[in-house]
Design a protein around this motif. Structure first.
Motif, mmCIF file in Angstrom:
data_model
loop_
_atom_site.group_PDB
_atom_site.id
_atom_site.type_symbol
_atom_site.label_atom_id
_atom_site.label_comp_id
_atom_site.label_asym_id
_atom_site.label_seq_id
_atom_site.Cartn_x
_atom_site.Cartn_y
_atom_site.Cartn_z
ATOM 1 N N MET A 151 0.850 -1.185 0.000
ATOM 2 C CA MET A 151 0.000 0.000 0.000
ATOM 3 C C MET A 151 0.890 1.240 0.000
ATOM 4 O O MET A 151 1.739 1.398 0.882
ATOM 5 N N PRO A 152 0.747 2.133 -0.961
ATOM 6 C CA PRO A 152 1.641 3.293 -1.047
ATOM 7 C C PRO A 152 1.166 4.466 -0.199
ATOM 8 O O PRO A 152 0.014 4.534 0.231
ATOM 9 N N GLY A 153 2.085 5.387 0.041
ATOM 10 C CA GLY A 153 1.734 6.656 0.652
ATOM 11 C C GLY A 153 1.585 6.595 2.156
ATOM 12 O O GLY A 153 1.878 5.599 2.816
ATOM 13 N N SER A 154 1.087 7.693 2.713
ATOM 14 C CA SER A 154 0.949 7.857 4.165
ATOM 15 C C SER A 154 -0.457 7.444 4.589
ATOM 16 O O SER A 154 -1.211 8.235 5.172
ATOM 17 N N ASN A 155 -0.808 6.210 4.315
ATOM 18 C CA ASN A 155 -2.156 5.708 4.557
ATOM 19 C C ASN A 155 -2.412 5.614 6.055
ATOM 20 O O ASN A 155 -1.864 4.742 6.727
ATOM 21 N N ASN A 161 4.115 4.604 11.704
ATOM 22 C CA ASN A 161 5.224 4.264 10.800
ATOM 23 C C ASN A 161 4.838 4.182 9.338
ATOM 24 O O ASN A 161 5.703 3.927 8.494
ATOM 25 N N THR A 162 3.586 4.385 8.998
ATOM 26 C CA THR A 162 3.186 4.326 7.596
ATOM 27 C C THR A 162 3.457 5.678 6.958
ATOM 28 O O THR A 162 2.547 6.388 6.524
ATOM 29 N N LEU A 163 4.738 6.024 6.897
ATOM 30 C CA LEU A 163 5.124 7.311 6.310
ATOM 31 C C LEU A 163 5.133 7.235 4.793
ATOM 32 O O LEU A 163 4.684 8.162 4.113
ATOM 33 N N GLY A 164 5.672 6.146 4.257
ATOM 34 C CA GLY A 164 5.770 6.009 2.813
ATOM 35 C C GLY A 164 5.069 4.802 2.244
ATOM 36 O O GLY A 164 4.923 4.679 1.030
ATOM 37 N N GLY A 165 4.624 3.870 3.103
ATOM 38 C CA GLY A 165 3.962 2.684 2.595
ATOM 39 C C GLY A 165 3.679 1.691 3.699
ATOM 40 O O GLY A 165 4.177 1.792 4.820
ATOM 41 N N ALA A 166 2.843 0.701 3.370
ATOM 42 C CA ALA A 166 2.494 -0.371 4.293
ATOM 43 C C ALA A 166 2.486 -1.687 3.531
ATOM 44 O O ALA A 166 2.045 -1.753 2.380
ATOM 45 N N LEU A 167 2.984 -2.723 4.183
ATOM 46 C CA LEU A 167 2.996 -4.069 3.626
ATOM 47 C C LEU A 167 1.972 -4.895 4.381
ATOM 48 O O LEU A 167 2.076 -5.066 5.596
ATOM 49 N N SER A 168 0.959 -5.381 3.682
ATOM 50 C CA SER A 168 -0.119 -6.142 4.307
ATOM 51 C C SER A 168 -0.132 -7.557 3.726
ATOM 52 O O SER A 168 -0.284 -7.737 2.511
ATOM 53 N N ILE A 169 0.016 -8.554 4.601
ATOM 54 C CA ILE A 169 0.167 -9.949 4.174
ATOM 55 C C ILE A 169 -0.968 -10.781 4.749
ATOM 56 O O ILE A 169 -1.331 -10.636 5.922
ATOM 57 N N GLN A 170 -1.527 -11.639 3.923
ATOM 58 C CA GLN A 170 -2.503 -12.627 4.364
ATOM 59 C C GLN A 170 -1.904 -14.017 4.203
ATOM 60 O O GLN A 170 -1.246 -14.320 3.199
ATOM 61 N N SER A 509 0.141 10.584 7.949
ATOM 62 C CA SER A 509 0.451 9.567 8.951
ATOM 63 C C SER A 509 1.611 10.071 9.792
ATOM 64 O O SER A 509 2.251 11.078 9.446
ATOM 65 N N ASN A 510 1.891 9.381 10.900
ATOM 66 C CA ASN A 510 2.965 9.843 11.773
ATOM 67 C C ASN A 510 3.766 8.674 12.319
ATOM 68 O O ASN A 510 3.310 7.528 12.317
ATOM 69 N N ARG A 511 4.978 8.990 12.757
ATOM 70 C CA ARG A 511 5.862 8.023 13.421
ATOM 71 C C ARG A 511 6.345 8.622 14.725
ATOM 72 O O ARG A 511 6.895 9.727 14.747
ATOM 73 N N ALA A 512 6.150 7.899 15.817
ATOM 74 C CA ALA A 512 6.664 8.358 17.104
ATOM 75 C C ALA A 512 8.144 8.025 17.200
ATOM 76 O O ALA A 512 8.593 7.000 16.681
ATOM 77 N N PRO A 513 8.949 8.865 17.852
ATOM 78 C CA PRO A 513 10.358 8.517 18.055
ATOM 79 C C PRO A 513 10.479 7.205 18.819
ATOM 80 O O PRO A 513 9.682 6.911 19.715
ATOM 81 N N THR A 514 11.478 6.417 18.470
ATOM 82 C CA THR A 514 11.711 5.163 19.158
ATOM 83 C C THR A 514 12.452 5.414 20.464
ATOM 84 O O THR A 514 12.991 6.495 20.709
ATOM 85 N N ASP A 540 10.010 15.542 18.746
ATOM 86 C CA ASP A 540 8.710 15.591 18.086
ATOM 87 C C ASP A 540 8.520 14.355 17.229
ATOM 88 O O ASP A 540 9.480 13.787 16.702
ATOM 89 N N ASP A 541 7.254 13.927 17.100
ATOM 90 C CA ASP A 541 7.002 12.821 16.187
ATOM 91 C C ASP A 541 7.104 13.307 14.746
ATOM 92 O O ASP A 541 6.959 14.492 14.446
ATOM 93 N N VAL A 542 7.395 12.370 13.859
ATOM 94 C CA VAL A 542 7.553 12.668 12.435
ATOM 95 C C VAL A 542 6.184 12.570 11.765
ATOM 96 O O VAL A 542 5.458 11.585 11.962
ATOM 97 N N VAL A 543 5.820 13.567 10.985
ATOM 98 C CA VAL A 543 4.524 13.601 10.311
ATOM 99 C C VAL A 543 4.741 13.603 8.800
ATOM 100 O O VAL A 543 5.513 14.410 8.271
ATOM 101 N N ALA A 544 4.072 12.670 8.118
ATOM 102 C CA ALA A 544 4.162 12.564 6.659
ATOM 103 C C ALA A 544 2.839 12.974 6.025
ATOM 104 O O ALA A 544 1.764 12.623 6.524
ATOM 105 N N LYS A 545 2.942 13.709 4.919
ATOM 106 C CA LYS A 545 1.771 14.119 4.152
ATOM 107 C C LYS A 545 2.020 13.775 2.689
ATOM 108 O O LYS A 545 3.040 14.162 2.123
ATOM 109 N N THR A 546 1.095 13.022 2.094
ATOM 110 C CA THR A 546 1.285 12.521 0.736
ATOM 111 C C THR A 546 0.140 12.933 -0.172
ATOM 112 O O THR A 546 -1.038 12.806 0.189
ATOM 113 N N VAL A 547 0.507 13.431 -1.355
ATOM 114 C CA VAL A 547 -0.444 13.686 -2.437
ATOM 115 C C VAL A 547 -0.105 12.731 -3.573
ATOM 116 O O VAL A 547 1.073 12.583 -3.943
#
Length: 768
Positions: A151-155, A161-170, A509-514, A540-547
């Motif tokens: 899945m692409p983008g900041s869904n 952690n879904t800043l640039g993409g997500a991998l979804s497995i069944q 979407s956003n990513r909290a610091p580890t 600060d947490d990282v915030v991604a915005k995708t068009v």
């Protein structure tokens, strides 16, 4: 895929779900709706009902177990690297089971400390590790995968952690994968592998089980690995209910000895700089997933899980230390004294001093998710609404230390028993994450669909323990770090013609610091990243915005897509190495520094894709362009020198151009031959954020795979990777080549992760 009017689409979706929940095809066979060309994609981690691909406002890339088998990939990351657009691999560890997977300039990596920009889910369970959000691909058994979506983008629906993409497995079950298989192969690098799978059902109860063992010596020196995987699924189905109990057990013992000095690689590609660099993972995961149709228009889905993931590492490393027998001291290059009275360690005058860095991380996590899908019309328009909530909790115990060691004749290490007190870390990280989400897709007209959604995330990170041998409190403030944010999304799809679709979307979407970032953020106390923790001032947490926008269509013999995207990261995190010249810090052991937020980074890209079938030929072609840039100006230190990053400078380790081509041709009913070819353009080395030095050269790799069916139940297969024996490097960074013995006068600071040479394997598959 042939476009249908919206009423037919929703009816088709319901029939697909019903047919998979029941034993087979009865409900679908009795209806006149054509399902064979309908690709339905799960749009949340729990999947649920999903949507037709042409109603999703982004370029989702999907694959099935048959696709992975056809390419004969080592694992999922290898398959993605060979076939999917905008995907590449950095061989930072130089172990095929430990890749840094790059997608659109974002990373999913097994290495703690990498900036993780992708989320990964298996059957609705997030498998990013609690400590550092790392992704270990060997912990996802390839033989258990039924399908995957990239899945692409900041869904926002896929959470943190879904800043640039997500991998979804069944995964597979006894209703989707019946039968019994035995597969074994052997070949180059001493790699041997065996996989056994079995699945079946009696109409309401089903089972699937698979086990695999893969071991190899590795193509580089001192690089053996072994991976043992087991997965099972017990299933229940009736006309409106499904229930799946999954068990995943994985043990891995991996030696990836990292990048080597470029001069050493040029003289001997198999040689390693220092060794060992060993990682052992042990996974025990239990999942329970269920769904139930309350009526024809309302479906409930839920899951719960327990996951135990233990990790131990042992790294033999060089240092800037040596032994001086005159004053009986261990000193650094500048003569600063590190240890007095060192004669008991067994060194002789002028000997290099090594370090054994070790760590142990115990991770226990559990959680649950619940979502409801509503298919009732809204304002007389066809509508699909999904609402849900998730809760995840994790307990992590982490310890690490460094030991004075001696080098062996092969640049291995032998410990002296002397632990450096200042490197001892004992920390505990407790994390709680709570999320609420929704997504609603409305058919405004027969051709136009609108999707709106969002997710509220709340993550609380509590850190306790000590570093520096107990001298430093890891939580000097005594506070819990809490990050909250609501991330929205909106998308439109429009059917220009029956075979032409346009889409556009915006998402956040956003990513909290580890924990490792939070405990390495105090400028007055630089940390020996990534081997030690210190105090924890806020980040600060990282915030991604995708068009994203694009076109996709279907012709008689092929499908195509063309899209553009732009992702901007606000408050991205960067590790600032300490300026040794300015501080005069004599500590020669590690790269000291701190994490800090920088204003912006961005990824802008273009994606083009084609795939089709003509008679006996199947083929695909994917092109990805990504311009990954810093959108902020700042200075950083490397090796005692200061470098200035300007707005527009490129992010390291990201090839701009990425091309994938693949073909499979069935010469006869028994014999088929296929090939994949990949090209990746040049990239800057990690540490050259200022873009001052030359890049790593681009490279191309061609792979072959073939199958011969002896009978219905027996087939032989073979594959060749890197057919033309291309010498290339997929990763680079800077280091100290003179910190280990036996290397002469190496002085080039560039280290590279070399690609594997030509290799071949042959195997047999028996199915019943």
């Amino acid at each position: 895929m042939k476009m249908m009017h919206m009423p037919s689409k929703r009816k088709a979706i319901y029939l697909i779900l019903a047919s998979t929940m029941m034993t087979g095809v009865a409900s679908a066979a009795e209806d006149s709706v054509e399902l064979s060309d309908m690709q339905v994609i799960g749009i949340t981690p729990l999947h649920g009902v999903g949507l037709p691909a042409d109603m999703i406002a982004s370029n989702v890339q999907s694959a099935t177990s048959e696709d992975v088998d056809r390419v004969q990939a080592l694992d999922l990351s290898d398959f993605m690297n060979k076939t999917l657009g905008s995907v590449s691999i950095n061989s930072a560890q130089n172990n095929p089971f430990q890749p840094d997977l790059k997608y659109r300039g974002f990373t999913a990596s097994p290495l703690v400390g990498n900036a993780q920009g992708m989320s990964a889910y298996v059957d609705g369970v997030r498998v990013n590790e609690p400590f550092g959000d790392a992704v270990n691909f060997e912990l996802i058994p390839e033989s258990a995968i039924a399908s995957m979506n990239l899945m692409p983008g900041s869904n926002p629906l896929f959470g943190l952690n879904t800043l640039g993409g997500a991998l979804s497995i069944q995964t597979k079950n006894g209703f989707t994968h019946e039968g019994h298989e035995l597969e074994a192969y052997t070949g180059s690098f001493g790699r041997d592998s065996m996989t056994v799978s079995s699945g079946g059902n009696d109409g309401s109860l089903g089972y699937f089980a698979t086990g695999a063992i893969t071991k190899e010596d590795g193509w580089r020196d001192f690089s053996p690995s072994r991976v043992e995987q087991f997965f099972s699924n017990l299933s229940y189905r009736n006309e409106g209910t499904s229930l799946d109990l999954g068990i995943t057990l994985v043990d891995s013992d991996l030696n990836g000895n990292g990048a080597s000095p470029i001069e050493l690689v040029e003289s001997d590609r198999k040689a390693v700089f220092t060794h060992p660099d060993n990682t052992q993972n042990e996974l025990r995961m239990f999942t329970l997933n269920g769904s139930h149709w309350l009526n024809d228009a309302v479906m409930l889905s839920a899951n719960t899980y327990y996951r135990s993931s233990d990790r131990t590492t042992f790294n033999g490393d060089g240092s800037e230390l040596e032994y001086d027998d005159g004053p009986d001291q261990i000193v650094n290059d500048d003569g600063d004294v590190f240890i007095d009275n060192a004669s008991g360690f067994g060194f002789t005058d002028g000997d290099f001093v090594a370090l054994n860095n070790s760590s142990e991380t115990k991770q226990d996590s559990y959680g649950f998710g619940l979502q409801s899908t509503f298919l009732q019309d809204l304002f007389s328009k066809e509508n699909q609404l999904i609402v849900g909530a998730t809760y995840d909790s994790s307990d992590v115990n982490h310890s690490s230390q460094a030991e004075i060691a001696q080098f062996t004749a092969t640049r291995g290490t032998s410990g002296t028993g002397q632990i450096i007190d200042e490197t001892i870390v004992s920390g505990q990280i407790d994390t709680e994450t709570f999320s609420l989400f929704f997504t609603d897709t409305m058919s405004l007209t027969e051709k136009l669909a609108l999707t709106v959604g969002g997710r509220y995330n709340r993550i609380a990170i509590d850190i306790s323990g000590t570093s520096k041998g107990g001298a430093q409190n890891l939580n000097s403030t005594g506070e819990t770090h809490v990050f909250t944010r609501f991330n929205p999304s909106v998308g439109l799809t429009y059917a220009i013609q029956d075979n032409l679709n346009v889409y556009g979307s915006y998402s956040e979407s956003n990513r909290a610091p580890t924990a490792s970032e939070l405990t390495c953020a105090e400028p007055s106390a630089p940390c020996a990243y990534p081997n030690a923790f210190l105090a924890d001032p806020p980040l600060d947490d990282v915030v991604a915005k995708t068009v994203e926008a694009g076109l996709r269509g279907q012709q008689t013999n092929f499908n195509w897509n063309a899209g553009v995207y732009y992702t901007e990261l606000k408050d991205d995190l960067f590790f600032f190495q300490e300026d040794e010249n300015a501080t005069g810090n004599p500590d020669p052991r590690f790269s000291l520094g701190n994490f800090a937020n920088i204003d912006k980074t961005a990824r802008a890209g273009i994606e083009l894709g084609l795939n089709g079938q003509l008679d006996k030929l199947q083929w695909f072609a994917n092109y990805g362009f990504v311009r990954a840039t810093f959108e902020d100006s700042f200075a950083y230190s490397r090796g005692g020198n200061t470098y200035n990053v300007s707005k527009g400078d490129r992010l390291p380790s990201t090839p701009e151009h990425n091309v994938k081509i693949g073909t499979d041709y069935a010469f006869t009913n028994k014999f088929s031959l296929g090939a994949t070819a990949s090209y990746y353009s040049s990239q800057y080395l990690r540490g050259d954020e200022a873009n001052d030095d030359s890049k790593l050269s681009g490279y191309g790799v061609v792979n072959l795979h073939s199958r011969y069916k002896v009978s219905k139940n027996v087939e032989f297969f073979a594959k060749v990777d890197n057919l033309f024996d291309k010498e290339y490097s997929s990763f680079g960074l800077y280091g100290e080549p003179d910190e280990a013995p036996g290397l002469g006068t190496l002085n080039d600071e560039r280290f590279v992760g070399a690609g594997a040479p030509r290799a071949g394997w042959i195997g047999i598959k028996v199915s019943i």
